[in-house]
Design a protein around this motif. Sequence first.
Motif, PDB file in Angstrom:
ATOM      1  N   LEU A  66      35.725  38.630  45.952  1.00  0.00           N
ATOM      2  CA  LEU A  66      35.196  37.459  46.829  1.00  0.00           C
ATOM      3  C   LEU A  66      34.626  35.970  46.074  1.00  0.00           C
ATOM      4  N   THR A  67      34.590  37.320  44.047  1.00  0.00           N
ATOM      5  CA  THR A  67      34.335  35.672  43.353  1.00  0.00           C
ATOM      6  C   THR A  67      35.964  35.061  42.885  1.00  0.00           C
ATOM      7  N   LEU A  68      37.116  36.164  43.075  1.00  0.00           N
ATOM      8  CA  LEU A  68      37.975  36.021  42.404  1.00  0.00           C
ATOM      9  C   LEU A  68      39.173  35.631  43.981  1.00  0.00           C
ATOM     10  N   ALA A  69      38.479  35.226  44.416  1.00  0.00           N
ATOM     11  CA  ALA A  69      39.459  34.684  45.695  1.00  0.00           C
ATOM     12  C   ALA A  69      38.625  33.444  45.440  1.00  0.00           C
ATOM     13  N   GLY A  70      37.525  33.032  45.587  1.00  0.00           N
ATOM     14  CA  GLY A  70      37.232  31.696  45.183  1.00  0.00           C
ATOM     15  C   GLY A  70      37.523  31.388  43.605  1.00  0.00           C
ATOM     16  N   THR A  71      37.928  31.452  42.626  1.00  0.00           N
ATOM     17  CA  THR A  71      38.479  30.416  42.294  1.00  0.00           C
ATOM     18  C   THR A  71      40.068  29.895  42.260  1.00  0.00           C
ATOM     19  N   LEU A  72      40.980  31.284  42.844  1.00  0.00           N
ATOM     20  CA  LEU A  72      41.711  30.878  43.074  1.00  0.00           C
ATOM     21  C   LEU A  72      41.873  29.920  44.854  1.00  0.00           C
ATOM     22  N   GLY A  73      40.888  29.188  44.999  1.00  0.00           N
ATOM     23  CA  GLY A  73      40.988  28.421  46.078  1.00  0.00           C
ATOM     24  C   GLY A  73      40.649  28.746  47.377  1.00  0.00           C
ATOM     25  N   VAL A  74      40.099  30.109  47.488  1.00  0.00           N
ATOM     26  CA  VAL A  74      39.906  30.013  48.924  1.00  0.00           C
ATOM     27  C   VAL A  74      38.325  30.678  48.676  1.00  0.00           C
ATOM     28  N   TRP A 102      33.535  36.204  34.844  1.00  0.00           N
ATOM     29  CA  TRP A 102      32.131  36.759  35.205  1.00  0.00           C
ATOM     30  C   TRP A 102      31.291  35.499  34.843  1.00  0.00           C
ATOM     31  N   ALA A 103      31.675  34.467  34.905  1.00  0.00           N
ATOM     32  CA  ALA A 103      30.624  33.538  34.493  1.00  0.00           C
ATOM     33  C   ALA A 103      30.711  33.063  35.900  1.00  0.00           C
ATOM     34  N   ALA A 104      31.874  32.367  36.307  1.00  0.00           N
ATOM     35  CA  ALA A 104      32.120  32.572  38.060  1.00  0.00           C
ATOM     36  C   ALA A 104      31.117  33.001  39.202  1.00  0.00           C
ATOM     37  N   HIS A 105      31.052  34.184  38.818  1.00  0.00           N
ATOM     38  CA  HIS A 105      30.416  35.937  39.439  1.00  0.00           C
ATOM     39  C   HIS A 105      28.270  35.665  39.209  1.00  0.00           C
ATOM     40  N   ARG A 106      28.415  34.815  38.143  1.00  0.00           N
ATOM     41  CA  ARG A 106      27.177  34.689  37.676  1.00  0.00           C
ATOM     42  C   ARG A 106      26.363  33.397  37.865  1.00  0.00           C
ATOM     43  N   ALA A 107      27.019  32.648  38.231  1.00  0.00           N
ATOM     44  CA  ALA A 107      26.865  31.334  38.468  1.00  0.00           C
ATOM     45  C   ALA A 107      26.472  31.260  40.416  1.00  0.00           C
ATOM     46  N   LYS A 144      26.497  27.645  26.664  1.00  0.00           N
ATOM     47  CA  LYS A 144      26.590  26.779  27.121  1.00  0.00           C
ATOM     48  C   LYS A 144      27.414  27.239  28.709  1.00  0.00           C
ATOM     49  N   ASN A 145      28.913  26.567  28.597  1.00  0.00           N
ATOM     50  CA  ASN A 145      30.224  26.108  29.464  1.00  0.00           C
ATOM     51  C   ASN A 145      31.232  27.507  29.361  1.00  0.00           C
ATOM     52  N   PRO A 146      30.435  28.804  29.075  1.00  0.00           N
ATOM     53  CA  PRO A 146      31.448  29.365  29.571  1.00  0.00           C
ATOM     54  C   PRO A 146      32.239  29.782  30.468  1.00  0.00           C
ATOM     55  N   MET A 147      32.643  28.890  31.293  1.00  0.00           N
ATOM     56  CA  MET A 147      33.578  28.579  32.695  1.00  0.00           C
ATOM     57  C   MET A 147      34.667  27.590  31.603  1.00  0.00           C
ATOM     58  N   TYR A 148      34.590  26.335  31.004  1.00  0.00           N
ATOM     59  CA  TYR A 148      34.906  25.425  30.618  1.00  0.00           C
ATOM     60  C   TYR A 148      35.775  25.737  29.163  1.00  0.00           C
ATOM     61  N   GLY A 149      34.666  26.832  28.759  1.00  0.00           N
ATOM     62  CA  GLY A 149      35.210  26.923  26.966  1.00  0.00           C
ATOM     63  C   GLY A 149      36.071  28.403  27.485  1.00  0.00           C
ATOM     64  N   SER A 204      14.479  28.361  37.473  1.00  0.00           N
ATOM     65  CA  SER A 204      14.165  26.871  36.590  1.00  0.00           C
ATOM     66  C   SER A 204      16.536  26.292  37.847  1.00  0.00           C
ATOM     67  N   GLY A 205      17.055  26.995  38.395  1.00  0.00           N
ATOM     68  CA  GLY A 205      17.808  26.827  38.869  1.00  0.00           C
ATOM     69  C   GLY A 205      19.688  27.277  38.044  1.00  0.00           C
ATOM     70  N   LEU A 206      19.240  27.432  36.793  1.00  0.00           N
ATOM     71  CA  LEU A 206      19.635  27.632  36.142  1.00  0.00           C
ATOM     72  C   LEU A 206      20.586  28.650  35.537  1.00  0.00           C
ATOM     73  N   VAL A 207      21.632  29.478  35.538  1.00  0.00           N
ATOM     74  CA  VAL A 207      21.905  30.594  34.727  1.00  0.00           C
ATOM     75  C   VAL A 207      21.835  30.556  33.870  1.00  0.00           C
ATOM     76  N   THR A 208      20.567  32.217  32.862  1.00  0.00           N
ATOM     77  CA  THR A 208      21.237  31.988  31.470  1.00  0.00           C
ATOM     78  C   THR A 208      21.679  33.358  31.543  1.00  0.00           C
TER      79      THR A 208
END
Length: 252
Positions: free
Chosen positions: A11-19, A155-160, A194-199, A182-186
């Motif tokens: 489901l995470t994979l599908a989400g990162t692909l846009g659906v 991995w990052a999208a799944h955890r967040a 800090k930003n594994p998806m962006y980096g 805190s509402g933040l993923v750690t």
Amino acid sequence: MQVFPWQKFSLTLAGTLGVRLDKPEGRRWRVSSWLGMVTVYYLVDLLWIRSNGTPEAALRELAVWYALTVWVVYYGGIILTLGTLLKRRLTTRFGEERAYLVYEVILGIVFLNQGFSQAVLMFAFGSSFPDAVPVWASCAIGAVLVAVGVVFKLWAAHRAGLDTFYCRDMFLDRRIDHPDQSGLVTDGPYRWFKNPMYGIGTVHAYGGAIWCRSLEGLAVAALFQCSIYLFYAVAERPFVKRVYAPCAPSTV
């Protein structure tokens, strides 16, 4: 119904692909829009790009305009929507759930175009590396970077969570539920980055360009990555500091 780990990653994979298939609301609309866009890609590829009469210069021009259009729509759109009062106007006029559903579907289509436009440009401008760079080296390095980037992004999208991936909190302008107080993923990759998806989660784009031996592809990958950090600086970081920082000041 029990959901197994492999199903969650699917489901995470599908989400990162846009659906998004993890939410029942508007699922048919999401899938129909996504499949419609994929069908357009296939028809354009089959009827025009693969035709023997298509000049290489025309293909390259199409690839450049396609990538630039997606770049403007994606980064300009998310900064305008999430970094200004536009999101509040949309939720006030249409209601939170309806407004966010439309935004989410559009963002999913843009996600799909973001990856596809870069791939089209890399293939259109392939083989522009100097001859001194061995083909086997570019293939090996490209494959490693693609694998690392895809793994870290998933991995990052799944955890967040996909709600975070699709910026639900920023659109609604409030915190969303998360097991951490805190509402933040750690945890997961967020333990070290800090930003594994962006980096590191975007190095697959560089890997694809290296695999295709495309200098232009490397430039576009860098442009897209720099732009997401611009979005982070202009819109996301101020939001996180305002909404989440009181609970976890050391993580922002």
